[in-house]
Write an enzyme that holds these catalytic residues in place. Structure first.
Site, short mmCIF file in Angstrom:
data_model
loop_
_atom_site.label_atom_id
_atom_site.label_comp_id
_atom_site.label_asym_id
_atom_site.label_seq_id
_atom_site.Cartn_x
_atom_site.Cartn_y
_atom_site.Cartn_z
N ASN A 101 0.79 -1.10 -0.12
CA ASN A 101 -0.06 0.07 0.02
C ASN A 101 0.65 1.30 0.00
OD1 ASN A 101 -2.56 1.56 0.16
ND2 ASN A 101 -1.98 1.79 2.43
N HIS A 103 0.53 5.25 1.41
CA HIS A 103 -0.04 6.04 2.26
C HIS A 103 0.52 7.48 2.16
CE1 HIS A 103 -2.68 7.36 5.50
NE2 HIS A 103 -1.72 8.13 6.16
N ASP A 144 -2.64 0.58 7.62
CA ASP A 144 -1.67 1.41 7.98
C ASP A 144 -0.67 0.88 8.73
OD1 ASP A 144 -2.69 2.89 5.66
OD2 ASP A 144 -3.60 4.28 7.24
#
Ligand code: GAR
Length: 190
Positions: A101, A103, A144
């Site tokens: 991912n 962020h 996260d």
């Protein structure tokens, strides 16, 4: 053949950068998946000639159809690029060390549920942070919190608005995310 599945909920500018970078490699193919039928990433995918699939909450969290699709497509790497939903445990477990991912802040600052896009930049400005940046990390079952692969900082200027900060962070994303994806592909076993 190596298959990369890119999940995006919105504009998909990161997805496009990654697709363009990987287009130079004939042995890599991309797929786009979105939870939103109106996401602009679907237009980008169509323009770039990349197969795209829209899925529902039920297909993602209950019936396992998204996981079954990824397995049927022999996906090697899952790339979240502006994807809003928490990845369910069975999917995380089916792709150990193979889901990443990005962020738009320096985790663990300004992460967690609901911290997405402009909300992140607004929070950075509201907190008075002097720097922000990007975090590219593996995905686990919490928002996260997976192991960090790369973090890059940029300044926050006194004159910044959420939009100007977002633009600076996006440039960092485009410079680093495709490169990290390529690096992860090079490290895949087999
Ligand atoms: C990107 O800035 C990405 O880091 C962020 O959403 C934006 C999507 O932009 N992701 C998150 O906030 C995840 N919590 P894009 O659709 O133009 O690539």
């Amino acid at each position: 053949m190596t298959t990369v599945a890119i999940f995006a909920s919105g504009s998909g500018s990161n997805a496009e950068q990654i697709i363009r970078r990987l287009a130079a490699r004939p042995q890599v193919r991309c797929l786009v998946l979105s939870n939103r039928p109106d996401a602009y990433v679907l237009e980008r995918a169509a323009r770039l000639g990349v197969p795209a699939r829209v899925f529902t909450r039920e297909e993602f969290y209950q019936t396992g159809q998204v996981l079954a699709y990824l397995q049927a497509q022999a996906v090697d790497l899952v790339v979240l690029a502006g994807f809003l939903w928490l990845v369910p445990a069975p999917l995380v477990q089916a792709f150990p060390g193979r889901i990443v991912n990005i962020h738009p802040a320096l985790l663990p600052r300004h992460g967690g549920k609901g911290m997405y896009g402009a909300k992140v930049h607004t929070a950075v400005l509201a907190t008075g942070d002097r720097q922000s940046g990007i975090t590219i990390h593996y995905v686990n079952e919490q928002y996260d919190e997976g192991q960090i692969i790369r973090q890059v900082a940029c300044p926050v200027l006194p004159t910044d608005t959420p939009d100007t900060l977002a633009a600076r962070v996006h440039e960092l994303e485009y410079a680093h995310y495709p490169q990290v994806v390529e690096q992860l592909l090079a490290q895949l076993p087999g």
